[in-house]
Structure formats: C-alpha cells, structure tokens
Scaffold this active site. Structure first.
Site, PDB file in Angstrom:
ATOM      1  N   HIS A 127       2.256  -5.499   4.898  1.00  0.00           N
ATOM      2  CA  HIS A 127       2.705  -6.049   3.613  1.00  0.00           C
ATOM      3  C   HIS A 127       4.040  -6.761   3.655  1.00  0.00           C
ATOM      4  O   HIS A 127       4.473  -7.319   2.669  1.00  0.00           O
ATOM      5  CB  HIS A 127       2.790  -4.941   2.558  1.00  0.00           C
TER       6      HIS A 127
HETATM    7  N1  UDP Z   1       1.555   4.515   1.106  1.00  0.00           N
HETATM    8  C1  UDP Z   1       0.669   5.123   0.231  1.00  0.00           C
HETATM    9  N2  UDP Z   1      -0.537   4.500  -0.003  1.00  0.00           N
HETATM   10  C2  UDP Z   1      -0.893   3.334   0.585  1.00  0.00           C
HETATM   11  C3  UDP Z   1       0.035   2.734   1.499  1.00  0.00           C
HETATM   12  C4  UDP Z   1       1.257   3.347   1.725  1.00  0.00           C
HETATM   13  O1  UDP Z   1       0.943   6.192  -0.305  1.00  0.00           O
HETATM   14  O2  UDP Z   1      -1.970   2.817   0.313  1.00  0.00           O
HETATM   15  C5  UDP Z   1       2.858   5.171   1.320  1.00  0.00           C
HETATM   16  C6  UDP Z   1       3.211   5.395   2.755  1.00  0.00           C
HETATM   17  O3  UDP Z   1       2.637   6.567   3.243  1.00  0.00           O
HETATM   18  C7  UDP Z   1       4.733   5.473   2.681  1.00  0.00           C
HETATM   19  C8  UDP Z   1       5.068   4.476   1.619  1.00  0.00           C
HETATM   20  O4  UDP Z   1       3.884   4.314   0.851  1.00  0.00           O
HETATM   21  O5  UDP Z   1       5.153   6.739   2.264  1.00  0.00           O
HETATM   22  C9  UDP Z   1       5.476   3.223   2.321  1.00  0.00           C
HETATM   23  O6  UDP Z   1       5.519   2.209   1.484  1.00  0.00           O
HETATM   24  P1  UDP Z   1       5.421   0.702   1.959  1.00  0.00           P
HETATM   25  O7  UDP Z   1       4.802   0.600   3.279  1.00  0.00           O
HETATM   26  O8  UDP Z   1       4.857  -0.034   0.808  1.00  0.00           O
HETATM   27  O9  UDP Z   1       6.974   0.275   2.004  1.00  0.00           O
HETATM   28  P2  UDP Z   1       8.093   0.292   3.114  1.00  0.00           P
HETATM   29  O10 UDP Z   1       8.195   1.671   3.663  1.00  0.00           O
HETATM   30  O11 UDP Z   1       7.745  -0.738   4.125  1.00  0.00           O
HETATM   31  O12 UDP Z   1       9.333  -0.090   2.358  1.00  0.00           O
END
Ligand code: UDP
Length: 370
Positions: free
Chosen positions: A204
C-alpha cells in the site's frame, strides 16, 4: 486529573492507540479524549478495529479524507485547532507518521499544548516518502518523544535532540504490546476455501502504488510467485485496489478485502512467509516468528535487516521472486527483545503521568493572530 487528547485517523494508529488507551484506563489521574480525523473511514479500515480492540468510541469524529496531502492536512489542522480550543487538553498524543499525526502535532504546538509522539525517531532517509516528512516535522515540535528502538534514539541524537529541551525515551514498540495482548484472539478470516502453506502479502505504500513501473514489477512478481511457488494471500488496501485498476494491471493471487486485526494475526501466525511494504507488518512478521521480504528500498526497522530476519528487495521482480523462494518457511526468533517485550504502552503512560509541562510551554487557548 491530567486530560490528554489522542489524535488518530489511520489503520495502524488504531492498533497502536488501543494498547495505550488500555494502559490509560488502568491508571489513576489521567483521562483520555479521543479524536478520529476520518482519514480512514471504511468499516473494514476503521470500525472493525474499534470493535475488536475495545477502543473507546471517539469523542470527536471528523470526516476528513481524500484530496491532496496539502488539502487533507490543512483541513485537519483547522478542525483539530477548533477541537483543541474547546477541549483544552493538558497534552496531545499522536502516533506514527500520517497526515493525521502531523496535523495533530502542529495544531497543538501552535497553541503551546505539549505533544507526545509515539513512534518517534524512525527514519527511512527518503524524503520522497510523505511519511518521512510527517515524522521529521512531528518530532521537531514534540516535547515527549517515545522511541520504539535504539536506532530511533540514535537518529534523534544525530539530529541534535541531545541539546534540545524535549525528552527522548526508548520505551519499546506499542505494536509488540498489541501483538502479545491480542495473540489469543487470532481468528481465521471468513474468506472461503483457504490455501495451505500460503504467503501473506500486503502492498500500500505510495512509493510503490503511485509509481506505475514499480507497481507493475511488484504485481508481476506476486503473480509469478503465486503461480510457480506458493499461494499468495493479500488483504488488498482500497488505495492499492484503485491504483492497480487505474494502471490497467491485474493481480492474479488470492485477494481478500481488508481484514480485522484478529484475522490479520491469524494469517501472520499461519503463513510461511511475509511479503510486504508495510511498516507495521515487517515487525509483526518478526513477532509471529516469520521471515519477511520487504518490497521497499529502505526500512525504518533496520535492526530487523541487521538481525537477518528481514530482506530488503525493492521493487525488482527477480529479486522479489528469489527472496521469496529463499525465505519461504524460514522461522525466526526474537532472541534480543529488540522492541521492549510488550511494556511500551505502560511505560508511555507512566512517562506522560510523571511529566509536568515544560517551562517553555504554556498552553494558550486563544488563537494568536500575529
Ligand atoms: N492490518 C490489518 N488488516 C489488514 C492489513 C493490515 O489489521 O487487512 C494491520 C497490520 O497487521 C498492522 C497494521 O494494520 O498491524 C499495519 O497497517 P498498514 O500496513 O496499513 O500501515 P503501516 O504499518 O505501513 O503504516
């Protein structure tokens, strides 16, 4: 009673804030008011986390999403300022690196309300990432900086924080608190027949999704891995879905809609490998004992790369395919307690409670029109 205003708006922030909210509820003398900016608003990107993780309903629900970065951040800044003037909190707490983080911190700092930043000090050293800009600026205007790793503390030292009045504390990672606390709630997603021995993938980041060439290379590698090596399951972020179709690409893997945290940790515990460009998911792979292949050129979680449990492969199709093959089924172990072992939220709340507002900050609850 110390009144703090927590500002959240995006999926990872709900997960991070849930464990700190719990710690606040178990602590006397501190109350939390919750503001949701609306940055993520779909039921499966927002509500599901409030329901599963027992996060209190937001006291203030804004409805700000979409548009350019400037538009989104600017609208948040205006509305958060109004909320701050009404609520008059003693402190604002922000999480991570989204536009909600920066807008919350900036609105508060301009009113001289002290800001605590959870996940301070992380750097990718890639200024093209919107997240990097948000982090650097938020750290600069926070007075309590809660770092999740030693690397984060060193980054801040290099930026001169040793000579600043702000307090830098290594507390560990709140996402490890969440992983440990909710592990027993892991639940298989209801998505029909489930392939065994699967690879869990997420995608993403703007640096991948907004760059047609990188996106095409990654899509190609995932399709190839799914076809030739092992089934790939991906809970597809709504932005990624939109951009993939805009660029005329097709992901021929096992796609599911975004899932709740309990389903996500089930997939993390049952997969053979994690393939991601997410910040949080890189660590969660580690928390659940899985190797991770990261489809980015840099990571903020360099200690995972140094420990040999996370391989950085960028967006090169061949590198992704080869790394997936090499790391498939590999188990990893957290021998050094890199992220604090599940005590971060408790330490954060203790530090907030113990802290008095620094002398150089006197909250000013009337807008200053100079
Ligand atoms: N996550 C979730 N459902 C999903 C995809 C991700 O609960 O369908 C959780 C994942 O386990 C983690 C968090 O969302 O705890 C991460 O978010 P994301 O990857 O959107 O953001 P980033 O960490 O890159 O800022």
């Amino acid at each position: 009673m110390q009144r703090i205003l927590t500002i959240i708006g995006a999926r990872p922030q709900f997960i991070k804030a849930s464990v700190v909210s719990r710690a606040i509820q178990q602590t006397d003398g501190i109350e939390e008011i919750l503001l949701h900016t609306g940055q993520h608003f779909d039921a499966n990107m927002s509500d599901v986390f409030f329901n599963q993780l027992g996060i209190p309903r937001p006291n203030i629900q804004l409805d700000i999403h979409g548009g350019g970065h400037g538009e989104m951040t600017g609208r948040m800044l205006m509305e958060i300022e109004l909320a701050l003037l009404k609520i008059k909190p003693d402190r604002v707490v922000v999480y991570g690196d989204t536009n909600s983080t920066l807008a919350g911190a900036l609105a508060a700092a301009k009113l001289h309300i002290p800001v605590a930043h959870v996940e301070a000090g992380l750097r990718s050293f890639n200024m093209e990432m919107p997240e990097e800009i948000n982090r650097i600026l938020t750290d600069q205007i926070s007075d309590l900086l809660f770092c999740p790793s030693d690397t984060a503390v060193r980054n801040l030292e290099k930026e001169g924080f040793t000579d600043k009045p702000a307090k830098v504390l290594q507390v560990g990672d709140v996402m490890q608190d969440a992983a440990l606390l909710f592990a027993e709630n892991a639940a298989a997603p209801a998505v029909g027949d489930f392939p065994e021995n699967f690879i869990l993938a997420t995608l993403h980041r703007a640096e991948n999704t907004d760059n047609p060439e990188r996106l095409a290379n990654i899509v190609k590698s995932l399709n190839q891995i799914h076809n030739e090596q092992a089934p790939v399951i991906m809970p597809l972020h709504p932005r990624t879905r939109r951009l993939i179709s805009q660029h005329g690409l097709e992901l021929k893997i096992h796609l599911v809609d975004p899932i709740g945290y309990f389903e996500m940790i089930w997939l993390l515990s049952h997969c053979q490998l994690v393939l991601t460009d997410s910040g949080g998911v890189q660590k969660e792979a580690f928390f659940f004992g899985k190797a991770c292949v990261t489809m980015r050129d840099q990571t903020e979680w360099v200690e995972l790369v140094e420990a040999g449990v996370n391989e950085l492969v960028g967006s090169d199709t061949q590198k992704i395919v080869t790394a997936a093959l090499q790391n498939y089924g590999r188990k990893v172990e957290d021998t050094k307690q890199l992220y604090g072992g599940g005590k971060a939220s408790q330490r954060i709340v203790e530090a907030i409670k113990a802290d008095h507002i620094p002398d150089f900050l006197t909250p000013r609850f009337s807008p200053n029109h100079t």
